[in-house]
Design an enzyme around this catalytic site. Sequence first.
Site, PDB file in Angstrom:
ATOM      1  CE1 TYR A   1     -13.725 -20.092   2.770  1.00 31.62           C
ATOM      2  CE2 TYR A   1     -11.363 -20.450   3.024  1.00 31.62           C
ATOM      3  CZ  TYR A   1     -12.570 -20.770   2.421  1.00 31.62           C
ATOM      4  OH  TYR A   1     -12.639 -21.755   1.472  1.00 31.62           O
TER       5      TYR A   1
ATOM      6  CG  HIS B   1     -21.152 -20.664   0.201  1.00 28.39           C
ATOM      7  ND1 HIS B   1     -20.779 -21.892   0.680  1.00 28.39           N
ATOM      8  CD2 HIS B   1     -22.226 -20.880  -0.584  1.00 28.39           C
ATOM      9  CE1 HIS B   1     -21.587 -22.809   0.196  1.00 28.39           C
ATOM     10  NE2 HIS B   1     -22.482 -22.223  -0.564  1.00 28.39           N
TER      11      HIS B   1
END
Length: 152
Positions: free
Chosen positions: A24, A101
């Site tokens: 991430y 995302h």
Amino acid sequence: MAKLIYVLNGPNLNMLGTREPAIYGSDTLADIQARAATCAKSLGLEIDFRQSNVEGELVNWIQEARTKAQGIILNAGGYTHTSVAILDALQAAELPVIEVHLSNIFRRDQFRQHSYISLAATGVICGLGAKGYELALEAIADVLQRNAKQQL
Ligand code: DHK
């Protein structure tokens, strides 16, 4: 007056910076918010940037956006892959939606490769990390401009 875009973030995105940085990235959600605010300003947009771990709260915010905002940028986190309720709220909102995302969900577990959100999304940006939020703002600015031209 600047057009208002709701930038909504789902569960566990408050953990960015420490949460699995190899997947991430190392930016915190506050870093992403700051970059998004600067980017929005340069595009003549205003953002309302929020995060919740609670599905119903995200549904409430999407319902609120229907009358208060001109568009929605949404990273629904894990609810992307499970939430019919969020999909229903997005479809009822009748606003441009850009799904974001950080990771490339198509290179990950099979269960992440299906998104309920995509059924209501104008476009999807994934795999480009925090930059994806800025790209989503550019995309939504474009969509709003195109829609405004069509209404002339
Ligand atoms: C964020 C999450 O929390 C995951 O549940 C999704 C998404 C992917 C992201 O890449 O931003 O599967």
